[in-house]
Write a protein that holds these residues in place. Structure first.
Motif, mmCIF file in Angstrom:
data_model
loop_
_atom_site.group_PDB
_atom_site.id
_atom_site.type_symbol
_atom_site.label_atom_id
_atom_site.label_comp_id
_atom_site.label_asym_id
_atom_site.label_seq_id
_atom_site.Cartn_x
_atom_site.Cartn_y
_atom_site.Cartn_z
ATOM 1 N N GLN A 157 6.099 -2.740 -8.142
ATOM 2 C CA GLN A 157 6.541 -2.520 -6.760
ATOM 3 C C GLN A 157 5.365 -2.275 -5.811
ATOM 4 O OE1 GLN A 157 7.858 -0.772 -9.444
ATOM 5 N NE2 GLN A 157 9.547 -2.265 -9.603
ATOM 6 N N GLY A 158 4.141 -2.104 -6.360
ATOM 7 C CA GLY A 158 2.976 -1.870 -5.517
ATOM 8 C C GLY A 158 2.475 -0.445 -5.521
ATOM 9 N N GLY A 159 3.073 0.449 -6.299
ATOM 10 C CA GLY A 159 2.592 1.817 -6.383
ATOM 11 C C GLY A 159 1.218 1.881 -7.019
ATOM 12 N N LEU A 160 0.402 2.858 -6.601
ATOM 13 C CA LEU A 160 -0.985 2.935 -7.024
ATOM 14 C C LEU A 160 -1.246 4.202 -7.823
ATOM 15 C CD1 LEU A 160 -2.599 1.926 -3.595
ATOM 16 C CD2 LEU A 160 -1.982 0.426 -5.491
ATOM 17 N N SER A 161 -2.028 4.080 -8.890
ATOM 18 C CA SER A 161 -2.420 5.255 -9.663
ATOM 19 C C SER A 161 -3.851 5.076 -10.166
ATOM 20 C CB SER A 161 -1.466 5.488 -10.840
ATOM 21 O OG SER A 161 -1.431 4.368 -11.697
ATOM 22 N N HIS A 162 -4.573 6.200 -10.155
ATOM 23 C CA HIS A 162 -5.999 6.206 -10.482
ATOM 24 C C HIS A 162 -6.228 5.848 -11.947
ATOM 25 C CE1 HIS A 162 -9.513 8.511 -12.052
ATOM 26 N NE2 HIS A 162 -10.097 8.045 -10.977
ATOM 27 N N ARG A 163 -7.225 4.976 -12.212
ATOM 28 C CA ARG A 163 -7.648 4.696 -13.576
ATOM 29 C C ARG A 163 -9.056 5.264 -13.808
ATOM 30 N NH1 ARG A 163 -6.909 0.993 -17.941
ATOM 31 N NH2 ARG A 163 -4.723 0.974 -17.316
ATOM 32 N N TYR A 164 -10.050 4.841 -13.025
ATOM 33 C CA TYR A 164 -11.383 5.428 -13.162
ATOM 34 C C TYR A 164 -12.241 5.096 -11.946
ATOM 35 C CZ TYR A 164 -12.851 0.724 -14.816
ATOM 36 O OH TYR A 164 -13.099 -0.622 -14.936
ATOM 37 N N GLU A 165 -13.348 5.882 -11.817
ATOM 38 C CA GLU A 165 -14.444 5.568 -10.925
ATOM 39 C C GLU A 165 -15.721 5.500 -11.745
ATOM 40 O OE1 GLU A 165 -12.507 8.222 -9.251
ATOM 41 O OE2 GLU A 165 -11.560 6.686 -8.008
ATOM 42 N N GLU A 185 -9.367 4.343 3.466
ATOM 43 C CA GLU A 185 -7.927 4.081 3.415
ATOM 44 C C GLU A 185 -7.664 2.767 2.695
ATOM 45 O OE1 GLU A 185 -4.128 4.308 6.497
ATOM 46 O OE2 GLU A 185 -6.133 3.921 7.265
ATOM 47 N N LEU A 186 -6.702 2.803 1.783
ATOM 48 C CA LEU A 186 -6.235 1.614 1.075
ATOM 49 C C LEU A 186 -4.720 1.649 1.050
ATOM 50 C CD1 LEU A 186 -6.429 -0.847 -0.921
ATOM 51 C CD2 LEU A 186 -6.552 0.864 -2.762
ATOM 52 N N VAL A 187 -4.093 0.580 1.522
ATOM 53 C CA VAL A 187 -2.651 0.454 1.418
ATOM 54 C C VAL A 187 -2.340 -0.861 0.729
ATOM 55 C CG1 VAL A 187 -2.269 1.810 3.514
ATOM 56 C CG2 VAL A 187 -2.336 -0.674 3.666
ATOM 57 N N VAL A 188 -1.260 -0.852 -0.038
ATOM 58 C CA VAL A 188 -0.748 -2.077 -0.649
ATOM 59 C C VAL A 188 0.642 -2.302 -0.089
ATOM 60 C CG1 VAL A 188 0.015 -3.176 -2.782
ATOM 61 C CG2 VAL A 188 -2.153 -1.921 -2.729
ATOM 62 N N VAL A 189 0.826 -3.460 0.527
ATOM 63 C CA VAL A 189 2.080 -3.772 1.201
ATOM 64 C C VAL A 189 2.879 -4.763 0.363
ATOM 65 C CG1 VAL A 189 3.119 -4.714 3.296
ATOM 66 C CG2 VAL A 189 0.985 -3.415 3.442
ATOM 67 N N ASP A 190 4.121 -4.400 0.075
ATOM 68 C CA ASP A 190 5.070 -5.338 -0.529
ATOM 69 C C ASP A 190 5.635 -6.167 0.621
ATOM 70 O OD1 ASP A 190 7.290 -6.663 -1.545
ATOM 71 O OD2 ASP A 190 7.854 -5.031 -2.872
ATOM 72 N N THR A 191 5.081 -7.368 0.816
ATOM 73 C CA THR A 191 5.429 -8.158 2.000
ATOM 74 C C THR A 191 6.844 -8.733 1.921
ATOM 75 O OG1 THR A 191 4.409 -10.136 1.023
ATOM 76 C CG2 THR A 191 3.018 -8.751 2.446
ATOM 77 N N ARG A 222 2.759 -11.647 -3.302
ATOM 78 C CA ARG A 222 3.752 -10.705 -2.770
ATOM 79 C C ARG A 222 3.107 -9.428 -2.253
ATOM 80 N NH1 ARG A 222 7.001 -6.560 -4.838
ATOM 81 N NH2 ARG A 222 6.298 -6.923 -6.974
ATOM 82 N N LEU A 223 2.149 -8.892 -2.994
ATOM 83 C CA LEU A 223 1.491 -7.655 -2.595
ATOM 84 C C LEU A 223 0.193 -7.973 -1.853
ATOM 85 C CD1 LEU A 223 1.898 -5.574 -5.888
ATOM 86 C CD2 LEU A 223 3.406 -5.621 -3.883
ATOM 87 N N LEU A 224 -0.029 -7.269 -0.759
ATOM 88 C CA LEU A 224 -1.229 -7.470 0.051
ATOM 89 C C LEU A 224 -1.974 -6.148 0.164
ATOM 90 C CD1 LEU A 224 -2.967 -9.269 1.911
ATOM 91 C CD2 LEU A 224 -1.452 -8.610 3.809
ATOM 92 N N ALA A 225 -3.194 -6.095 -0.378
ATOM 93 C CA ALA A 225 -4.033 -4.901 -0.280
ATOM 94 C C ALA A 225 -4.855 -4.977 1.002
ATOM 95 C CB ALA A 225 -4.957 -4.797 -1.491
ATOM 96 N N LEU A 226 -4.841 -3.883 1.765
ATOM 97 C CA LEU A 226 -5.559 -3.807 3.035
ATOM 98 C C LEU A 226 -6.391 -2.533 3.047
ATOM 99 C CD1 LEU A 226 -2.532 -4.690 5.351
ATOM 100 C CD2 LEU A 226 -4.425 -6.225 4.766
#
Length: 548
Positions: free
Chosen positions: A396-404, A338-344, A329-333
């Motif tokens: 839903q595809g929302g993104l939040s930082h965990r670590y680098e 730039e990083l987007v996650v699309v709820d297709t 369902r989710l597609l990371a591009l």
């Protein structure tokens, strides 16, 4: 000049900006035969080079000067290498200096020597570089090889320009010297496919006759793809089927994987553009492809139908990688920084920019979803520095930082992250870190595998892969990684085949070297691991089970 040299003879080989000599200046800036002749007579060194390796011959602009310099400099001067390993002949051809080319060839310049190109890793001969039909004839008459390392051969170029009768004659000359009209370029086209529609019909007929005489056809056939070079690969989520790409994505091949690997259909993709993919998922029915400015979707249930992802859902530049969530369902591009996650399913876009703590690379960003779809591991590169990120993904595809994590093992030159893959349980993920192309390292160094703990990003183990590990000579490679379904082994797809490592320790286990260079590894629980290689698709069985 005569007065200066009489008074200060040592000036004849003086060095200026970038180690330029008076002889180079007389050839390059003055274009003066008299000055060149005077300097050579006073002892100027024709082999003297500037800081990048170019000598006076690289700057010759007229036949008489080129003839004079070549006579004095001899074979060493004609073979001197400039940027991208260019000889004086390469430079003269590229700059359309017909008289200079003729002079160098008469003096013995080798038209078979190859140089590199900035755009890719392919090597080029002088004949690959010319856009002048008269220079092409000079090179062919001097026994330049008509089959060159470039996929887009001299015959392709001549045929594309054959509305000009001079180029049509060059094409005929190439055919007479053995050029192959059936060779395919980087987009799978033969010289016949790209023949200019206004070219003489006799040229097309001659090429078709050559193919027929060899019992060959113009079409790509199933027996061709069995042993052909494949690029990207996706496995059907539930059936024993796969889809691979060839010729920069211009051809797709549908495979049956049981009982044996067998191609069942070839799909021709219109146009001449580089398309990456297919990218598939564990359970979803769609595959994704990345074109120059768009994202294309195909469904396993009907691979002929192509949907285009709306532009507003895509990154500004579609130039990176793609990854599906396991449910499809989710597609990371990705694109530059730039990083987007699309709820297709719902047509929604989520941007990494929404969380200012997320820092992404500019040169490459390689994403991969965890097996539960709740995290994204990202391999980043910026200005030669590689690091790994972990990002939490909401339903839903929302993104939040965990670590680098930047404290990774690395090479001593520019580093790129070329592949990221999770273990089946998601507790660890592996990344391939390699030097940039063109930065070959000692002992056939390919790159290194780094395995980290998903929860913390702490490195668990790493392994530098070189000739000592593989036992086979090789070099820097964009390796593909894939865990076995059992989780005990991780496969590394290399230029020399597949190397299986112990997933717990990184110790090398077994190796498969008979399948050729590996472009992509793909795995599925119902199939196992399959490799797309330079010589077809191959199963890659893991080592025997670990003893308890």
């Amino acid at each position: 000049m005569t007065q200066l040299l009489d008074e200060w003879p040592g000036l004849v080989n003086a060095r200026g900006w970038m180690d330029t000599t008076p002889l180079i200046e007389a050839t390059w800036q003055a274009e003066s035969f008299a000055a060149v002749q005077l300097l050579l007579g006073r002892g100027a060194d024709p082999l003297a080079t500037r800081v990048h390796g170019d000598n006076a011959l690289h700057f010759a602009t007229s036949g008489p000067i080129a003839e004079l310099l070549a006579e004095v400099a001899g074979p060493r001067g004609l073979a001197a290498r400039y940027l991208f390993e260019s000889t004086p002949l390469h430079v003269a051809v590229k700059k359309n200096r017909r008289d200079v080319v003729a002079a160098f060839l008469t003096a013995g310049a080798d038209p078979a020597l190859t140089a590199t190109r900035a755009a890719d890793d392919n090597r080029v001969t002088a004949l690959d570089l010319t856009d002048d039909p008269e220079i092409a004839r000079l090179l062919i008459d001097a026994s330049a090889p008509v089959q060159t390392p470039q996929p887009h051969t001299p015959l392709h170029r001549a045929c594309a320009l054959a509305a000009d009768l001079s180029w049509a004659e060059v094409a005929e000359l190439l055919l007479a010297r053995g050029a192959d009209p059936g060779q395919r370029d980087e987009f799978g086209d033969t010289a016949i496919d790209i023949l200019n529609p206004d070219a003489p019909e006799a040229l097309r007929a001659a090429m078709i006759d050559i193919l027929h005489a060899a019992n060959r056809t113009l079409e790509l056939e199933l027996h061709d793809v069995v042993v052909g070079a494949h690029e990207d690969l996706a496995i059907h989520p539930s059936l024993p089927e796969a889809l691979s790409s060839m010729y920069s994505g211009a051809y797709l091949v549908h495979w049956r994987l049981t009982p044996d690997l067998k191609p069942v259909r070839i799909i021709r993709v219109p146009g001449r553009q580089k398309i990456r993919g297919p990218y598939g998922s564990t359970k979803g029915m769609r595959t994704a492809f990345l074109a120059d400015e768009s994202v294309l979707l195909r469904d396993w249930r009907d691979l002929d139908i192509v949907d285009v992802l709306p532009a507003e859902l895509c990154p500004r530049r579609v130039q990176g990688y793609a990854a599906w969530s396991p449910n499809g369902r989710l597609l990371a591009l990705t694109g530059g920084e730039e990083l987007v996650v699309v709820d297709t399913e719902h047509g929604l876009r989520h941007d990494a920019d929404d969380d200012e703590e997320i820092v992404l690379g500019d040169w490459s960003i390689t994403p991969q979803f965890s097996p539960d779809g709740r995290r994204l591991a990202i391999g980043n590169c910026m200005q030669g520095t590689a690091w790994l990120s972990l990002i939490d993904v909401s339903e839903q595809g929302g993104l939040s930082h965990r670590y680098e994590r930047e404290d990774l093992p690395r090479t001593d030159h520019s580093n790129l992250v070329g592949s990221v893959t999770f273990s089946p349980d998601g507790h660890r993920f592996a990344a391939w870190i390699r030097p940039d192309h063109g930065q070959n390292r000692p002992n056939g160094y390919r790159g290194l595998v780094v395995v980290v703990d998903t929860a913390t990003g702490d490195p668990v183990w790493h392994l530098r892969i070189d000739n000592d590990v593989t036992g086979v000579d090789g070099g820097v490679w964009s390796a593909s990684l894939c865990f076995a379904a059992c989780g005990n082994w991780v496969a590394v797809g290399l230029d020399t085949g597949v190397l299986w490592l112990n997933a717990e320790t990184g110790a090398p286990a077994t190796q498969l070297t008979s399948i050729g260079a590996v472009r992509t590894l793909a795995g599925a629980a119902h199939i196992g691991v399959v490799a797309a290689t330079a010589r077809g698709l191959h199963r890659v069985p893991p080592p025997p089970p670990l003893s308890r």
